[in-house]
Design an enzyme around this catalytic site. Structure first.
Site, PDB file in Angstrom:
ATOM      1  N   GLY A   1       0.785  -1.225   0.000  1.00  0.00           N
ATOM      2  CA  GLY A   1       0.000   0.000   0.000  1.00  0.00           C
ATOM      3  C   GLY A   1       0.818   1.276   0.000  1.00  0.00           C
TER       4      GLY A   1
ATOM      5  N   LYS B   1       8.891   9.570  -7.917  1.00  0.00           N
ATOM      6  CA  LYS B   1       9.116   8.127  -8.016  1.00  0.00           C
ATOM      7  C   LYS B   1      10.463   7.953  -8.704  1.00  0.00           C
ATOM      8  CE  LYS B   1       7.636   3.757  -7.844  1.00  0.00           C
ATOM      9  NZ  LYS B   1       7.119   3.054  -6.664  1.00  0.00           N
TER      10      LYS B   1
ATOM     11  N   THR C   1       9.016   0.477 -12.133  1.00  0.00           N
ATOM     12  CA  THR C   1       9.231  -0.770 -12.862  1.00  0.00           C
ATOM     13  C   THR C   1       7.897  -1.400 -13.227  1.00  0.00           C
ATOM     14  OG1 THR C   1       9.305  -2.168 -10.878  1.00  0.00           O
ATOM     15  CG2 THR C   1      11.383  -1.169 -11.593  1.00  0.00           C
TER      16      THR C   1
ATOM     17  N   GLU D   1       8.477   8.138  -3.218  1.00  0.00           N
ATOM     18  CA  GLU D   1       8.002   6.763  -3.055  1.00  0.00           C
ATOM     19  C   GLU D   1       9.015   5.783  -3.624  1.00  0.00           C
ATOM     20  OE1 GLU D   1       4.647   3.585  -4.536  1.00  0.00           O
ATOM     21  OE2 GLU D   1       4.253   5.722  -4.872  1.00  0.00           O
TER      22      GLU D   1
END
Length: 244
Positions: free
Chosen positions: A15, A35, A39, A108
């Site tokens: 999450g 980010k 991927t 993130e």
């Protein structure tokens, strides 16, 4: 300058993206979401920063530094695609630029804290350390699974952060089940001890299904602690799910 908040997880599919979106949704000013390595997606496909923007609304400024098509660790995915890996100094430069322009910067990671980003074995922790060397204050938020096995992964990640001198602001359960089992309910009390940091929220499973940014913002406010911009009460939540 506010600390740049790195969002990492105890593993994959815990999450992180919806948690990043919840953090962004509770800001009232523009927020940058970075980010470093995406991927598992081909060029042109919407990635995690697009999902954060979809959920959190138009105040999100999303940046993706590198994209690799196969759903693997960034180092492996880059090598197999014949593409250059991410360099920590490039990430630090991007973070520094965003921190100069935005009051809130969220980064993130991919997978967990020690997933490799290049052939030298450098990880998200190394990317954060590079940012600190560039003069940017960094903190981590650890997104944890709810159930059995999460305490060990949480403790290992927290220990790795401490070993590197990186600050852990707290832990967030990224997907709280509608019908939590005994392990999940017990973990509400045990996660802060495992992490050595407070439990700062629990997002309900399926939170990404919110139909509008306004609905998602309301959900985020009810699921995140005041230090993250919400009104979630850790003690009340734990009491409501006490295992008896």
């Amino acid at each position: 300058m506010s600390p740049v908040l790195f969002v990492t997880g105890t593993g994959t599919e815990v999450g992180k993206t919806v948690s990043t979106a919840a953090l962004a949704a509770l800001r009232t000013d523009p927020v940058a979401v970075l980010k470093p390595g995406q991927t598992g997606l081909a060029p042109g496909e919407p990635g995690d920063v697009d999902e954060v923007a979809r959920l959190a609304g138009p105040l999100v400024h999303g940046v993706e530094l590198a994209r690799y098509p196969e759903p693997l660790a960034p180092d492996t995915a880059a090598r197999r695609a014949g593409l250059p890996p991410l360099a920590p100094e490039d990430v630090a430069k991007a973070v520094t630029d965003l921190a100069d322009r935005f009051g809130t910067v969220l980064v993130e990671g991919a997978g967990g804290l020690l997933v490799r980003y290049d052939q030298q074995g450098r990880t998200l922790a190394d990317l954060a350390a590079a940012c600190e060397l560039a003069g940017v204050q960094v903190e981590f938020l650890l997104v944890a699974a709810a159930g059995l096995g999460t305490l060990n992964a949480t403790a290992l990640t927290a220990e790795a952060l401490r070993h590197r001198g990186l600050a852990l602001r707290g832990v967030l359960v990224g997907s709280w089940p509608a019908d939590p089992d005994l392990a999940a309910r017990c973990n509400l009390a045990d996660l802060p001890s495992a992490a050595g940091a407070p439990l700062l929220g629990a997002l309900p499973a399926g939170a990404a299904a919110a139909e509008t940014p306004a609905a998602f913002r309301e959900l985020a406010a009810a699921s995140l602690a005041p230090s993250l911009g919400g009104h979630w009460d850790a003690a009340a939540f734990a009491a409501a799910h006490h295992p008896g």
